[in-house]
Motif scaffolding. Structure first.
Motif, short mmCIF file in Angstrom:
data_model
loop_
_atom_site.label_atom_id
_atom_site.label_comp_id
_atom_site.label_asym_id
_atom_site.label_seq_id
_atom_site.Cartn_x
_atom_site.Cartn_y
_atom_site.Cartn_z
N ALA A 144 -8.60 1.76 -0.88
CA ALA A 144 -9.82 0.98 -1.10
C ALA A 144 -11.07 1.85 -1.02
O ALA A 144 -12.15 1.42 -1.40
CB ALA A 144 -9.89 -0.15 -0.08
N SER B 57 -3.88 2.00 3.04
CA SER B 57 -4.63 0.99 2.27
C SER B 57 -6.14 1.24 2.34
O SER B 57 -6.86 0.96 1.38
CB SER B 57 -4.29 -0.42 2.75
OG SER B 57 -4.62 -0.55 4.10
N ARG C 133 -8.06 -3.43 -2.76
CA ARG C 133 -9.51 -3.36 -2.61
C ARG C 133 -10.10 -4.78 -2.57
O ARG C 133 -10.93 -5.10 -1.69
CB ARG C 133 -10.09 -2.59 -3.80
CG ARG C 133 -11.57 -2.35 -3.69
CD ARG C 133 -12.08 -1.59 -4.92
NE ARG C 133 -13.51 -1.44 -4.86
CZ ARG C 133 -14.38 -2.36 -5.22
NH1 ARG C 133 -13.96 -3.52 -5.71
NH2 ARG C 133 -15.67 -2.16 -5.10
N ASP C 134 -9.65 -5.61 -3.49
CA ASP C 134 -10.16 -6.99 -3.53
C ASP C 134 -9.86 -7.74 -2.24
O ASP C 134 -10.67 -8.53 -1.77
CB ASP C 134 -9.56 -7.74 -4.73
CG ASP C 134 -10.11 -7.23 -6.05
OD1 ASP C 134 -11.11 -6.47 -6.02
OD2 ASP C 134 -9.55 -7.57 -7.11
N LEU D 164 -12.49 2.88 1.74
CA LEU D 164 -13.34 2.41 2.84
C LEU D 164 -13.43 3.41 3.99
O LEU D 164 -12.57 4.28 4.14
CB LEU D 164 -12.76 1.09 3.39
CG LEU D 164 -12.81 -0.10 2.43
CD1 LEU D 164 -11.93 -1.23 2.94
CD2 LEU D 164 -14.25 -0.57 2.25
N ASN E 268 -16.95 -1.98 5.83
CA ASN E 268 -17.25 -2.00 4.41
C ASN E 268 -17.84 -0.64 4.01
O ASN E 268 -18.14 0.19 4.86
CB ASN E 268 -18.22 -3.15 4.10
CG ASN E 268 -18.01 -3.69 2.70
OD1 ASN E 268 -17.63 -2.94 1.80
ND2 ASN E 268 -18.27 -4.96 2.51
N TYR E 269 -18.03 -0.42 2.68
CA TYR E 269 -18.53 0.87 2.22
C TYR E 269 -19.82 1.26 2.92
O TYR E 269 -20.70 0.42 3.13
CB TYR E 269 -18.75 0.84 0.70
CG TYR E 269 -17.46 0.54 -0.05
CD1 TYR E 269 -16.43 1.49 -0.07
CD2 TYR E 269 -17.26 -0.68 -0.66
CE1 TYR E 269 -15.24 1.21 -0.71
CE2 TYR E 269 -16.07 -0.96 -1.32
CZ TYR E 269 -15.06 -0.02 -1.33
OH TYR E 269 -13.88 -0.29 -1.95
N ARG F 87 -3.76 -1.07 -6.36
CA ARG F 87 -4.93 -0.51 -5.69
C ARG F 87 -6.12 -1.47 -5.80
O ARG F 87 -6.85 -1.70 -4.84
CB ARG F 87 -5.27 0.84 -6.34
CG ARG F 87 -6.40 1.55 -5.66
CD ARG F 87 -6.62 2.93 -6.28
NE ARG F 87 -7.49 3.68 -5.41
CZ ARG F 87 -7.74 4.97 -5.54
NH1 ARG F 87 -7.19 5.66 -6.51
NH2 ARG F 87 -8.54 5.59 -4.71
N ARG F 88 -6.28 -2.02 -6.99
CA ARG F 88 -7.36 -2.98 -7.21
C ARG F 88 -7.18 -4.23 -6.34
O ARG F 88 -8.12 -4.72 -5.72
CB ARG F 88 -7.41 -3.33 -8.71
CG ARG F 88 -8.27 -4.50 -9.12
CD ARG F 88 -9.71 -4.28 -8.83
NE ARG F 88 -10.24 -3.09 -9.49
CZ ARG F 88 -11.50 -2.97 -9.92
NH1 ARG F 88 -12.33 -3.98 -9.75
NH2 ARG F 88 -11.91 -1.87 -10.48
N SER G 266 0.80 -1.22 0.00
CA SER G 266 0.00 0.00 0.00
C SER G 266 0.84 1.28 0.00
O SER G 266 0.47 2.25 -0.66
CB SER G 266 -0.98 -0.01 1.17
OG SER G 266 -0.29 0.09 2.39
#
Lengths: 490, 478
Positions: A435, A431, A387-388, A437, A459-460, A383-384, A306
């Motif tokens: 993401a 990080s 996020r995953d 978040l 989570n979002y 970054r992806r 990150s």
């Protein structure tokens, strides 16, 4: 009355019962700023005149019984929120003379609720920094120990609230800039989901990461500000219509704790973590367990990626966002430019500080042809992945609990000569921004009279439960009520 | 010179006809005082953010469909970074990867008089910059940001154009498409339609293209032709002297009719493009594209063929009709309703109705009865019921009048008459038609119509009811 110790709802009650007027309350906090801030340097601008005017208006609204919970309560804004008619410097010489002609959406929404803005808080230049040492207006000191940094970049907001110079303040978090200073100063700070708070009028550092939020004494105080500033804004296309407009609804832990599993990512509890912090973390986990929260070990293996990804993406965006400061339209302009190139070169050389120039150069390099794929595109891929990895963690657990920073507040000057070490102080926070978040940092203990912070990551759009978990902890503990001794008197 | 061949690619910048700017709500109107139409967003004030004006998407899609291009379902904005005083943010919001339109073609009349297909690489959305105004007198530069943020569609052709004349043909064709679709006002003097030309030369038969130069910001058809021709000559001279053409950007000097070096490739910017984090991707669903497609008028090409084969209309007439979709719509209805010769009715249209609808920017929605009223009026004129010279006045009246046209026609048919002429004509007719007079006298009053008809035949546009009265009088006194 010990007004400085009061929570927002207590202050609101006092105003409602007319035990104190908003003008009196405003003067009370201005007096605290005037007597204490010379030690801290947490404010860049103290706007006594306009604060008094706003307080008078608030008193009128209160007398007509048309007030909200926040009417008449003082607040301070990080100096990157545009304030109409009030200097907004972003901690930079480049904007030392810049007075915006409009209010940031965050400022406007709080003003509409009747909050009284006392002034603008110090910060790292253009929000680039983790210690508030890069400000053109001088570094900020930590109220818990004046030899220590308050964290950054929202160091002024954190120091001011920690010393109880203002009940609450706004901050912004691009890579940890709300949570890390909150943790260094023993406060609660909420970094909302990217897109839930409008960025309009917030001077950009890294557009895809920046997010405004509150730094306050408690989860409940932060919730009151977040409830007002959140929501879609037509002036910010990246603000998200999915943001819930319902007020944060606080429940007793008995109602929900047993349904919640919290993940402990092993990468956040590794060797880099100070062992004293580890033991404070374990103490806080015990408090949660006692309330009925379940815990589970998880892995966020991408976390080590990150920091490099963050510094590429944030610097790339910054290199472009900060291009507009060229001496042509607003802000600093060098004296007697010989020609256009000279105007550009000297304005930017003289107007920006070292850290800002460094990041502009990193960013411009990462975007240059021939390096773009290797740096920028690769950072986007990381970054992806980050996020995953959070998304798969949230398949296993509901929330994540982790230290906010690998250490407590460090000494002023300790890390200024070592960029990598400074950047690594954000290892647990960036990080979450990558993401997009939400996360809140809460105080969970003290080591050598310095606060320790832990963050609750969700989570979002899970701010409601994040703040509930934080509040449940604060109902069981007193860490958030601790006040640095030097400032703990009227 | 005959050994050389030219390769040209054009980048045309089309200002889209919108009320407000592409990323702010300030007006795009041309000609106001400097910096009166620059909002905080246009000036790039710290903390401001771009908000996309959705009407530019529709216009770009219309263009894309008109050139048979493909519309990207997902399209993204990128920042093009370079420092220039009239570019307030020091980056331009443009598109690099995933432009809104990809591919497509138009057909032009090529050099040998045969039709030539020119492929279009892409068309993308971007914001225009402001203007720098240099004052020698005060030794300073003024900046006007009124134009900053005006929406542009940049249309990029493949390097398939072979001469200055073809370039002009191509540019004119694109101009006619964007003005016809009303996505651009086409005003080249005000800079609404301008072009950059990439020009190179090589030996005929050579597969390897020569080094190209870019001619910037040419804003007339005439100058495109002149600038390219000058540039071709200049490049040939250089190569024939044994030197090499340098890749550079050049400006055309209209007064001296030459091109001048602006900056070389070494000085060229690395634009450091990257996706703009302030703007979400544009997502376009296929229903929206289908809907725009069904509303899209036939392009002038298609209409031209139809008018020629079905109605034999002349070049002169077509030149006028094919200018705007609103003209075509009206003409289509007129041709459908009218019973007289198409060329004749269109001539009437061009001389009487067209100037009015052109001036007032009339659309059929304002008065859907206009074509029918117009045809009835022309019928009345052709049948001699009203004088031709009244046509202009009648047009003025029927223009926005949605009621029946007959009352208006009635009014005009009685407006003026020459008593002596009518009386003389009537007496002549009575003299020459003794048999019919007798029939009338014997009570066959229906024969009256015959006399009226005879008079009307002789005097065009005379009012029948006046004629009728006069005939009765005359017959009674015989």
């Amino acid at each position: 009355m010990e007004i400085y110790k009061k929570s927002i709802s207590e202050l609101s009650n006092l105003l409602d019962k007319k035990s104190i007027s908003s003008v009196e309350m405003t003067k009370y906090f201005i007096n605290r700023i005037n007597s204490y801030d010379s030690k801290l340097n947490s404010f860049i601008t103290i706007d006594e005149e306009s604060a008094e005017k706003e307080a008078k208006e608030a008193d009128e609204i209160i007398s007509k019984k048309k007030h909200s919970l926040l009417t008449g309560i003082p607040i301070a804004h990080k100096d990157l929120f545009s304030t109409k008619g009030t200097l907004t410097t972003c901690g930079s010489k480049m904007l030392e003379n810049y007075i915006p002609p409009f209010n940031a959406t965050v400022v406007e929404k709080l003003k509409k609720k009747g909050m009284v803005s006392l002034g603008k808080t110090n910060m790292d230049e253009f929000a680039m920094g983790s210690s508030n040492e890069s400000s053109f207006f001088g570094h900020v000191k930590n109220p818990w120990n004046l030899e220590k940094v308050p964290g950054g970049s929202s160091g002024g907001s954190a120091a001011a609230v920690a010393a109880r110079l203002v009940p609450i303040a706004t901050g912004s978090d691009t890579g940890g800039s709300i949570r890390q200073p909150a943790s260094f100063c023993g406060l609660t700070g909420l970094k909302p989901t990217y897109g839930s708070v409008s960025r309009y009028g917030m001077i950009a550092y890294a557009s895809s990461l920046d997010q405004g939020g509150p730094i306050g004494k408690s989860a409940k105080d932060c919730a009151k500000i977040y409830d007002v500033i959140k929501g879609f804004d037509k002036n910010d296309p990246t603000s998200n219509k999915k943001t819930s407009l319902k007020s944060i609804d606080f429940k007793s832990h008995k109602e929900y704790a047993k349904n919640i599993t919290i993940g402990l990512p092993k990468e956040y509890f590794s060797e880099e973590l100070d062992e004293n912090i580890l033991s404070k973390a374990q103490d806080s986990i015990k408090v949660f367990k006692k309330m009925g929260f379940k815990f589970k070990d998880i892995s966020l293996s991408s976390n080590n990626l990150s920091i490099p990804a963050y510094y590429i993406i944030a610097s790339a965006e910054a290199s472009s966002n900060l291009s507009r400061y060229d001496g042509v339209k607003f802000g600093y302009r060098c004296k007697n430019p010989k020609n256009l190139e000279d105007l550009y070169m000297r304005t930017r050389k003289e107007g920006f500080g070292k850290e800002v120039k460094k990041r502009i150069m990193i960013g411009a390099y990462a975007l240059s042809s021939g390096y773009y794929d290797e740096y920028y595109i690769r950072a986007l891929k990381i970054r992806r992945i980050i996020r995953d990895s959070f998304m798969s963690a949230f398949n296993e657990v509901d929330y994540i609990f982790a230290p906010t920073s690998p250490s407590t507040a460090f000494n002023i000057g300790e890390k200024t000569s070592n960029a990598v070490e400074m950047y690594l102080s954000d290892i647990y926070t960036t990080s979450i921004n990558l993401a997009g978040l939400p996360a809140a940092s809460i105080p969970v203990g003290m080591i050598n009279d310095l606060p320790v912070g832990m963050q609750i990551i969700g989570n979002y759009f899970s701010e409601n439960t994040i703040l509930n978990i934080a509040n449940s902890f604060q109902e069981e503990t007193d860490w958030h009520k601790k006040i640095p001794g030097e400032f703990d008197n009227e | 010179m005959n050994d050389w061949q030219t390769t040209i690619g054009l980048e045309i910048h089309v200002q889209l006809l919108t009320n407000s700017k592409i990323f702010s709500s300030s007006s795009t109107a041309y000609g106001s005082k400097p910096n009166r139409q620059a909002s905080y967003v246009d000036v790039g004030m710290p903390g401001t953010l771009p908000v996309l004006n959705k009407s530019v998407i529709k216009k770009a899609i219309e263009f894309g469909l008109a050139i048979n291009g493909s519309i990207s379902k997902k399209s993204i904005f990128a920042r093009k970074n370079y420092f220039y005083p009239d570019l307030p943010k020091n980056y331009q919001i443009s598109q690099l990867d995933l432009p809104i339109v990809e591919g497509g073609f138009i057909t032009i009349e090529g050099d040998k008089g045969i039709l030539k297909k020119i492929n279009i690489t892409r068309a993308h959305l971007e914001e225009d910059a402001g203007k720098s105004i240099h004052s020698e007198q005060n030794n300073c530069t003024y900046i006007d940001l009124n134009r900053a943020g005006t929406p542009l569609l940049e249309i990029v052709s493949e390097p398939e154009i072979s001469s200055a004349l073809e370039a002009v043909q191509y540019m004119k064709k694109i101009h006619s498409i964007v003005t016809f679709l009303q996505i651009c006002d086409g005003n080249m003097q005000e800079g609404s339609f301008r072009c950059d030309a990439n020009v190179s030369i090589n030996k005929k038969g050579d597969k390897q293209l020569g080094t190209r130069t870019e001619l910037k910001n040419i804003n007339s058809f005439k100058f495109v032709e002149k600038a390219i021709n000058y540039e071709i000559r200049r490049q040939i001279d250089i190569v024939e002297e044994g030197s090499k053409v340098i890749q550079e950007t050049r400006l055309y000097d209209e007064e001296k009719d030459i091109t001048k070096s602006m900056r070389s490739k070494e000085e060229a910017n690395d634009y450091r493009y990257f996706p703009d984090p302030d703007l979400l991707p544009i997502e376009i669903d296929s229903d929206y594209i289908t809907q725009i497609k069904s509303d899209l008028p036939d392009l002038p090409d298609v209409k031209e063929k139809y008018y020629r084969t079905e109605y034999n209309l002349t070049d002169e007439q077509l030149n006028i009709i094919l200018n705007k979709p609103s003209f075509i719509k009206i003409v289509d209805e007129i041709l459908d309703i009218s019973k007289i010769d198409p060329i004749k009715i269109i001539n009437y249209f061009i001389s009487s109705l067209y100037p009015k609808i052109n001036k007032d920017n009339f659309s059929l929605d304002e008065n859907p009865y206009l074509p029918k009223s117009f045809c009835e009026t022309i019928d009345a004129i052709e049948n001699g019921l009203i004088p031709k010279h009244s046509l202009k006045k009648i047009i003025d009246e029927i223009f926005l009048n949605k009621d029946s046209v007959s009352e208006i026609l009635q009014k005009y048919s009685s407006e003026e008459h020459d008593d002596d002429l009518i009386d003389q004509t009537i007496s002549d007719i009575i003299e020459n038609n003794k048999k019919q007079v007798d029939e009338y006298k014997s009570g066959k009053t229906k024969i009256l119509g015959f006399f009226v008809g005879q008079v009307l035949k002789n005097i065009k546009g005379v009012n029948p009811s006046i004629v009728k009265d006069k005939i009765i009088k005359a017959l009674n006194s015989v």
